[in-house]
Write a protein that holds these residues in place. Structure first.
Motif, mmCIF file in Angstrom:
data_model
loop_
_atom_site.group_PDB
_atom_site.id
_atom_site.type_symbol
_atom_site.label_atom_id
_atom_site.label_comp_id
_atom_site.label_asym_id
_atom_site.label_seq_id
_atom_site.Cartn_x
_atom_site.Cartn_y
_atom_site.Cartn_z
ATOM 1 N N PHE A 136 62.894 41.306 -9.308
ATOM 2 C CA PHE A 136 63.279 40.148 -10.124
ATOM 3 C C PHE A 136 62.257 39.019 -9.999
ATOM 4 C CE2 PHE A 136 65.321 35.936 -10.013
ATOM 5 C CZ PHE A 136 65.697 35.822 -11.350
ATOM 6 N N VAL A 137 61.821 38.749 -8.786
ATOM 7 C CA VAL A 137 60.875 37.655 -8.569
ATOM 8 C C VAL A 137 59.538 37.922 -9.249
ATOM 9 C CG1 VAL A 137 59.510 36.450 -6.803
ATOM 10 C CG2 VAL A 137 61.955 36.845 -6.444
ATOM 11 N N LEU A 138 59.095 39.163 -9.264
ATOM 12 C CA LEU A 138 57.813 39.482 -9.903
ATOM 13 C C LEU A 138 57.818 39.076 -11.371
ATOM 14 C CD1 LEU A 138 56.923 42.986 -8.399
ATOM 15 C CD2 LEU A 138 56.295 40.717 -7.580
ATOM 16 N N GLN A 139 58.960 39.191 -12.029
ATOM 17 C CA GLN A 139 59.069 38.764 -13.428
ATOM 18 C C GLN A 139 59.249 37.245 -13.532
ATOM 19 O OE1 GLN A 139 62.325 40.892 -15.231
ATOM 20 N NE2 GLN A 139 61.214 42.822 -15.321
ATOM 21 N N TRP A 140 60.204 36.729 -12.782
ATOM 22 C CA TRP A 140 60.578 35.317 -12.909
ATOM 23 C C TRP A 140 59.425 34.392 -12.505
ATOM 24 C CZ3 TRP A 140 63.386 32.326 -15.515
ATOM 25 C CH2 TRP A 140 63.834 31.085 -15.064
ATOM 26 N N GLN A 141 58.698 34.779 -11.474
ATOM 27 C CA GLN A 141 57.594 33.927 -11.014
ATOM 28 C C GLN A 141 56.493 33.823 -12.052
ATOM 29 O OE1 GLN A 141 54.327 34.942 -10.089
ATOM 30 N NE2 GLN A 141 53.637 33.099 -9.015
ATOM 31 N N THR A 142 56.270 34.877 -12.820
ATOM 32 C CA THR A 142 55.256 34.834 -13.867
ATOM 33 C C THR A 142 55.570 33.736 -14.878
ATOM 34 O OG1 THR A 142 54.853 37.214 -13.633
ATOM 35 C CG2 THR A 142 54.083 36.170 -15.658
#
Length: 455
Positions: free
Chosen positions: A102-108
């Motif tokens: 989830f973080v890999l997407q949201w952080q982008t």
């Protein structure tokens, strides 16, 4: 003890679907490939298609092997390191998997917004952000529901990216191994969340908080993967000769923390035995403590000394400080992230202040600007040291403030805070392989069914 059965699934599923749809829309609106790997080349740049192809290939060759190592750290290293809880292994490795993805997407998305839509060079930065959240996860491991964890991750990334923008973008500090911006930030953010969410019930579940022989062996898998790959983490964004120094310094600091951990672990035990908690965690403290100075010119002996200090501080933290924080300050730290990430991260920050204070231009020659920025030749030693001190102070401040705010949000009853026997227990959150001879009582009219055998 009370079980609060089946409150989370519908809320969790709905929250995840909504989050993923939002991310999909944001990617559709805001995220594009750079022109070198999939967009028409800009008219104002005189690049040929061959040059563009070579640039993209060089970019992959430069970063991808390091990215793989760091990716392994996030999904295998952190995941398995947290499997020491004997009844929470599925959640430890499973929710680690989910939250990191989830973080890999949201952080982008968040990075692009906070950094004014600037092009994002490498996915390594997304893994660094995931590391900060997973460190925070360690502080609340076994004490939050899946939906609380999702919300914590979403909120933390906003504070994390804001801190990066301030300390790196505005202040101009350097933190090549991200010991301040990832480890220190993640640890103190998580500790503040754990402090706000503290309940006395956590002490009633102490029997389940422990490990068994097999769970500690699984946790050591995470330790070994983290230990092996840590030089890639600290050197991932370094350049030229700085990358060489980052790899070598991390290598020696890690070896020193291993040796020191075994020595001090035996020393603090009445029967001079080794403690697996220390071996799983404190052996990695050298990698954290060297991070902020990894690419600076410090001699190998300094890297070894850093690892030794980190190992001693970490073991003593697990032995004496963690129980004190839990009983006296009502701050329960499940994984001891304060000892592995928090204090070693502060040590690294202090080390970077010292190293910046002796960063004489003649030591670095043309490499000074590669570490301290384009204006480094025009700044004094005190100024560069001051930037590092500001980075440490601001990071601590934003992390603690963000953790307090996030913890306050997570306390809202709708987010299904675990209670009673749900603490440190997978049973209400996962389909557990069953022993047909064991059944749990029916709840609210549900049919009795098999459950797992309690250890």
């Amino acid at each position: 003890m009370v079980r609060n059965y089946c409150k989370f699934p519908n809320k969790f599923t709905l929250a995840v679907i909504i989050c993923e749809i939002i991310i999909l829309v944001f990617f559709g609106v805001f995220v594009r490939y750079d022109w070198e790997v999939g967009m028409p080349k800009p008219l104002n740049k005189n690049y040929t298609e061959v040059h563009a192809k070579e640039t993209a290939e060089e970019h992959v060759e430069h970063y991808y092997s390091l990215f793989q190592d760091i990716h392994i750290m996030m999904f295998i290293g952190f995941g398995f390191l947290m499997t020491f809880l004997k009844r929470y292994g599925f959640s430890s490795v499973g929710m680690n998997f989910f939250i990191a993805a989830f973080v890999l997407q949201w952080q982008t998305i968040i990075h692009g917004w906070i950094d004014t839509f600037e092009y994002y060079e490498t996915l390594i930065e997304s893994d660094f952000a995931a590391a900060a959240v997973l460190i925070s996860f360690g502080a609340v491991l076994g004490k939050v529901s899946p939906i609380q964890l999702l919300i914590m991750a979403a909120m933390e990334i906003v504070f994390y990216e804001g801190n990066i923008k301030i300390v790196i973008g505005y202040i101009g500090a350097t933190d090549i191994g991200d010991s301040m911006t990832v480890h220190t930030f993640g640890a103190y953010f998580g500790l503040m969340v754990a402090w706000v969410l503290y309940k006395k019930e956590v002490h009633d579940a102490e029997e389940k908080e422990g490990s068994v022989y097999q769970s500690d062996i699984f946790a050591m898998i995470g330790t070994i993967f983290l230990w092996i790959c840590w030089p890639s983490f600290n050197s991932g964004t370094a350049v030229d000769e700085g990358r060489v120094r980052a790899i070598v310094n991390t290598y020696y600091s890690l070896t020193a923390s291993v040796i020191t951990t075994f020595a001090i672990s035996s020393l603090v035990d009445k029967k001079n035995r080794f403690n697996m908690v220390h071996v799983q965690n404190s052996t990695l403290a050298g990698g954290v403590a060297i991070g902020s100075v990894a690419d600076m010119i410090i001699q190998p002996w300094a890297a070894i000394l850093t690892g030794m200090v980190a190992g001693v501080v970490s073991v003593l933290g697990y032995k004496f400080l963690t129980p004190y924080l839990s009983t006296r300050l009502k701050l329960h730290d499940t994984c001891g992230v304060h000892n592995l990430h928090g204090m070693p991260g502060v040590i690294s920050g202090l080390g970077s202040i010292l190293a910046a204070g002796i960063s004489y231009p003649y030591l670095y020659e043309n490499g000074l600007t590669k570490i301290f920025g384009d204006e480094a030749m025009d700044t004094s030693l005190n100024y560069r040291a001051g930037m590092q001190a500001a980075c440490l102070g601001v990071t601590l401040g934003i992390a603690m403030f963000g953790g307090l705010m996030t913890g306050a949000v997570l306390k809202i009853p709708i987010f299904d805070h675990p209670i009673g026997e749900q603490i440190f227990d997978d049973e209400d959150y996962w389909i557990i392989p069953v022993d047909e001879s064991h059944h749990r009582p029916a709840v609210d009219g549900e049919e009795m069914g098999p459950t797992f055998s309690k250890i």
